[in-house]
Design an enzyme around this catalytic site. Structure first.
Site, PDB file in Angstrom:
ATOM      1  N   MET A  89      22.165  40.469  63.422  1.00  3.83           N
ATOM      2  CA  MET A  89      20.723  40.299  63.281  1.00  3.83           C
ATOM      3  C   MET A  89      20.173  40.573  61.876  1.00  3.83           C
ATOM      4  SD  MET A  89      20.052  39.028  66.089  1.00  3.83           S
ATOM      5  CE  MET A  89      20.486  38.945  67.835  1.00  3.83           C
ATOM      6  N   ILE A 117      19.782  39.189  57.890  1.00  5.00           N
ATOM      7  CA  ILE A 117      19.956  38.008  57.044  1.00  5.00           C
ATOM      8  C   ILE A 117      20.797  38.426  55.842  1.00  5.00           C
ATOM      9  CG2 ILE A 117      18.777  36.345  55.560  1.00  5.00           C
ATOM     10  CD1 ILE A 117      16.647  36.123  57.689  1.00  5.00           C
ATOM     11  N   GLN A 165      26.343  28.318  79.231  1.00  4.69           N
ATOM     12  CA  GLN A 165      26.691  26.894  79.236  1.00  4.69           C
ATOM     13  C   GLN A 165      26.832  26.292  77.839  1.00  4.69           C
ATOM     14  OE1 GLN A 165      24.096  24.749  81.948  1.00  4.69           O
ATOM     15  NE2 GLN A 165      24.275  26.338  83.495  1.00  4.69           N
ATOM     16  N   HIS A 198      23.706  30.151  66.793  1.00  7.28           N
ATOM     17  CA  HIS A 198      22.251  30.319  66.924  1.00  7.28           C
ATOM     18  C   HIS A 198      21.806  29.733  68.270  1.00  7.28           C
ATOM     19  CE1 HIS A 198      18.153  30.971  65.682  1.00  7.28           C
ATOM     20  NE2 HIS A 198      17.882  29.768  66.169  1.00  7.28           N
ATOM     21  N   ASN A 221      29.148  37.286  73.064  1.00  3.68           N
ATOM     22  CA  ASN A 221      29.873  36.260  72.290  1.00  3.68           C
ATOM     23  C   ASN A 221      31.166  36.832  71.709  1.00  3.68           C
ATOM     24  OD1 ASN A 221      28.453  33.529  72.058  1.00  3.68           O
ATOM     25  ND2 ASN A 221      26.765  34.979  71.835  1.00  3.68           N
TER      26      ASN A 221
END
Ligand code: GAR
Length: 200
Positions: free
Chosen positions: A91, A93, A179, A110, A14
């Protein structure tokens, strides 16, 4: 120009899509000026270096509380004049103190259609494994603003992807990335950067 930090923990596909979008002029309202990883040695750091983007590693120490880690993160980002944060496969929080410091300025991607398969414990391949175990026929990806509830912030964009016979978690993950994630994330990053620029 708005300074964007991309926070990563792994391979960074990403991140790569964001770096490419910047190179192709699809992200123009901000520039990716820092890639910060929660883990040393991950390939995302190599991708950043290849794109001549500054990198930093901030690993959470065992005895460190989430609030202490959050403060260290704030210090690092402020030292780099960061205005906006994109979580791209990050990864950990994040603590409330960090979310408050960057309220409305943190995006997360997400790999499911929130509110399905999200929240604590749902990350990476685990999300796709859970979707296959439940037998859903549609999954996808979500981009949202980060608030104090894990994966619970306002939804900005979603894209649905069909689950196909014979999918494994790995195959499904790849399809959802190609996608859905890689389309939504650059688009929403530019949109948020543009709207934050207007507010300045
Ligand atoms: C991506 O699928 C991203 O959506 C997911 O981890 C993967 C990271 O891949 N994030 C989460 O699960 C966060 N809850 P990448 O490092 O290749 O971008």
């Amino acid at each position: 120009m708005l300074n964007i930090a991309v926070l990563v923990s792994g391979g960074g596909t990403n991140l790569q899509v964001l770096l490419d979008a910047q190179a192709y002029g699809e992200i123009v309202s901000g520039r990716i000026s820092l890639v910060l990883s929660s883990k040393d040695g991950v390939y995302a750091l190599e991708r950043a270096t290849q794109a001549s983007v500054k990198t930093a590693v901030l690993a959470k120490q065992k005895d460190e509380t989430p609030a202490q880690y959050g403060q260290k993160l704030i210090t690092e980002l402020l030292a780099n004049d960061i205005d906006m944060v994109v979580l791209a496969g990050f990864m950990l929080i994040l603590d409330e103190c960090f979310i408050k410091a960057y309220e409305g300025r943190i995006l997360n991607i997400h790999p499911s259609l929130i509110p399905a398969f999200c929240g604590e414990g749902f990350y990476g391949l685990r999300v796709h494994r859970a979707a296959l175990e439940r037998g859903v026929k549609l999954t996808g990806a979500t981009v949202h603003i980060v608030n104090e509830i894990p994966d619970g912030g306002p939804i900005l964009a979603q894209k649905a992807i069909e689950v196909l016979d014979g999918d494994t978690p790995e195959i499904l993950q790849q399809r959802v990335m190609e996608q859905a994630e890689w389309i939504l994330l650059p688009r929403e990053t530019e949109k948020l950067a543009a709207s934050l620029t207007k507010l300045r």
